[in-house]
Design a protein around this motif. Structure first.
Motif, PDB file in Angstrom:
ATOM      1  N   ASN A  20     -57.533 107.197   6.630  1.00 18.88           N
ATOM      2  CA  ASN A  20     -58.848 107.712   6.999  1.00 18.88           C
ATOM      3  C   ASN A  20     -59.146 109.001   6.238  1.00 18.88           C
ATOM      4  N   THR A  55     -61.203 109.196  13.023  1.00 19.76           N
ATOM      5  CA  THR A  55     -61.802 108.518  11.874  1.00 19.76           C
ATOM      6  C   THR A  55     -61.829 109.382  10.619  1.00 19.76           C
ATOM      7  N   ASP A  56     -61.759 110.699  10.777  1.00 22.08           N
ATOM      8  CA  ASP A  56     -61.752 111.580   9.600  1.00 22.08           C
ATOM      9  C   ASP A  56     -60.343 111.942   9.157  1.00 22.08           C
ATOM     10  N   LYS A  86     -52.387 105.360   9.370  1.00 21.77           N
ATOM     11  CA  LYS A  86     -53.818 105.184   9.659  1.00 21.77           C
ATOM     12  C   LYS A  86     -54.608 106.459   9.395  1.00 21.77           C
ATOM     13  N   ASN A  87     -54.084 107.577   9.858  1.00 23.05           N
ATOM     14  CA  ASN A  87     -54.828 108.829   9.701  1.00 23.05           C
ATOM     15  C   ASN A  87     -54.902 109.284   8.249  1.00 23.05           C
ATOM     16  N   GLU A 146     -58.189 101.654  14.527  1.00 22.28           N
ATOM     17  CA  GLU A 146     -58.710 101.754  13.164  1.00 22.28           C
ATOM     18  C   GLU A 146     -60.223 101.999  13.177  1.00 22.28           C
ATOM     19  N   ILE A 147     -60.768 102.383  12.042  1.00 22.75           N
ATOM     20  CA  ILE A 147     -62.213 102.631  11.940  1.00 22.75           C
ATOM     21  C   ILE A 147     -63.016 101.422  12.403  1.00 22.75           C
ATOM     22  N   ARG A 196     -66.247 106.051   5.991  1.00 17.66           N
ATOM     23  CA  ARG A 196     -65.472 105.952   7.237  1.00 17.66           C
ATOM     24  C   ARG A 196     -66.379 105.704   8.451  1.00 17.66           C
TER      25      ARG A 196
END
Length: 381
Positions: free
Chosen positions: A166, A321-322, A162-163, A312-313, A354
């Protein structure tokens, strides 16, 4: 007592920048922040700065302009930026200044904290064998937490996946290439259960935030973001942290718990009201653990929340989120101010690809610095 607003944020990209010093990156971050605020350097009345690798970040005033301002250097391990944020906000809140800047900067050598003998006083084989103290502790802590709360090894990979996704949407991130869960799981095991790609990378970068009295913010921006709380707490005897004193580990909770509770109480906000979250993900296990320590879920609920996409976003509780530290890396002095940069952009609706949906109004940032200092910040529109 005055309320405090953020009117400008600036960021030097995180990564590797050969031939460029940490101080030069800091100048770029300051220049971007004051431009974002629509002010000149001479409008700044005081500064606070933090770094691991630069002993005197106050010298940056010689590079941006010798205007005679007071400047305070701070250091608090990975919680350095929270300490800089608090010192800057408190200077305004207490009425000593009207407008100030917090800046963080660092330039860590490759292999910092694990392989560089000059930096940590250990031979390279400590890292190669997974024996460096901090990473070993993170692995042990994650292993125990996953075992105690029935969280799978794959959930760690989901956090990284996930990261990095993002981070691919973030032009300022270090790692901008997504990676599938199996590749993450099958990468070399460093400190069980944490594989190579489950750790962040110490790197280079800088970030800065301009703050002012909230009642003056309208002079500079029509989108002020308000600093509702900044709290820093150290561990208590018996807390399960790096270099802990001898005591039963069940005796007390981690300092993040106390820092988060204090921040929410001061801000008059509940965790359920937070729209965007930044957590210290030095490793994938840390993000999972800090979700509960900060009050966003109960221990063990992370497996279901992450599997269902809550973090998640577009989820109900977007985290990092970044890309967080896993995608951005961690230049220690700058890392927490990067978190604030992202939250401010999200709350202004300026995060581009994002951007979280809806109209976010509340952001939360958390830092954890070994051997047991936590910092939490709550921002609102």
């Amino acid at each position: 007592m005055h309320d405090v607003a953020i009117i400008g944020v600036g960021l030097h990209p995180f990564g590797r920048f050969e031939g460029k010093t940490a101080m030069e990156m800091g100048v770029d971050a300051i220049t971007a922040a004051i431009a974002d605020a629509g002010i000149a350097w001479n409008d700044i009345q005081f500064g606070v700065g933090g770094s691991w690798t630069v002993a005197n970040p106050d010298a940056i005033v010689g590079m941006v302009g010798l205007s005679g301002i007071p400047f305070t250097n701070v250091f608090n391990a990975c919680a350095t930026a929270a300490s800089a944020t608090k010192a800057c906000a408190d200077g305004i809140r207490l009425g000593e200044y009207d407008i100030g800047i917090a800046v963080g900067l660092d330039k860590h050598p490759r292999g910092a904290f694990t392989e560089d003998p000059a930096l940590v006083g250990m031979p390279s084989w400590y890292a190669e064998n997974g024996q460096y103290l901090t990473t070993q502790f993170f692995g042990m802590k994650a292993n125990r937490y996953l075992h105690d709360h029935g969280i799978s090894h794959r959930t760690l990979a989901k956090v990284v996946n996930k990261n990095l996704r993002n981070g691919a949407l973030n032009p300022n991130a270090f790692r901008r290439k997504p990676m599938d869960e199996d590749t993450i799981l099958n990468s070399p095991m460093l400190n069980y259960p944490l594989t190579q790609y489950m750790f962040c990378s110490p790197d280079e970068g800088a970030a800065a935030v301009v703050m002012c009295r909230a009642d003056l913010a309208h002079r500079y921006t029509d989108k002020p973001v308000f600093v509702r709380a900044v709290e820093v707490r150290t561990r208590k005897y018996g807390a399960y942290e790096v270099n802990t004193t001898f005591a039963p580990v069940e005796e007390d909770v981690a300092p993040t718990v106390y820092a988060a509770r204090a921040a929410f109480e001061k801000a008059g906000i509940e965790p359920s009201e937070v729209d965007v979250i930044q957590l210290q993900d030095t490793d994938a296990g840390a993000e999972i653990i800090h979700m509960a320590e900060a009050g966003f879920c109960a221990d063990g609920d992370q497996e279901k929340l992450i599997s269902e996409g809550a973090t998640e976003i577009g989820g109900t509780m977007p985290v990092n989120t970044d890309g967080g530290l896993l995608a951005n890396g961690e230049p220690i002095g700058a890392s927490g101010l990067r978190q604030l940069h992202e939250i401010v952009r999200q709350l202004r609706g300026e995060a581009g690809e994002r951007q979280i949906p809806g109209d976010p109004k509340v952001g939360f940032a958390q830092l954890y610095g070994a051997p047991g200092t936590a910092g939490t910040t709550i921002l609102t529109t």
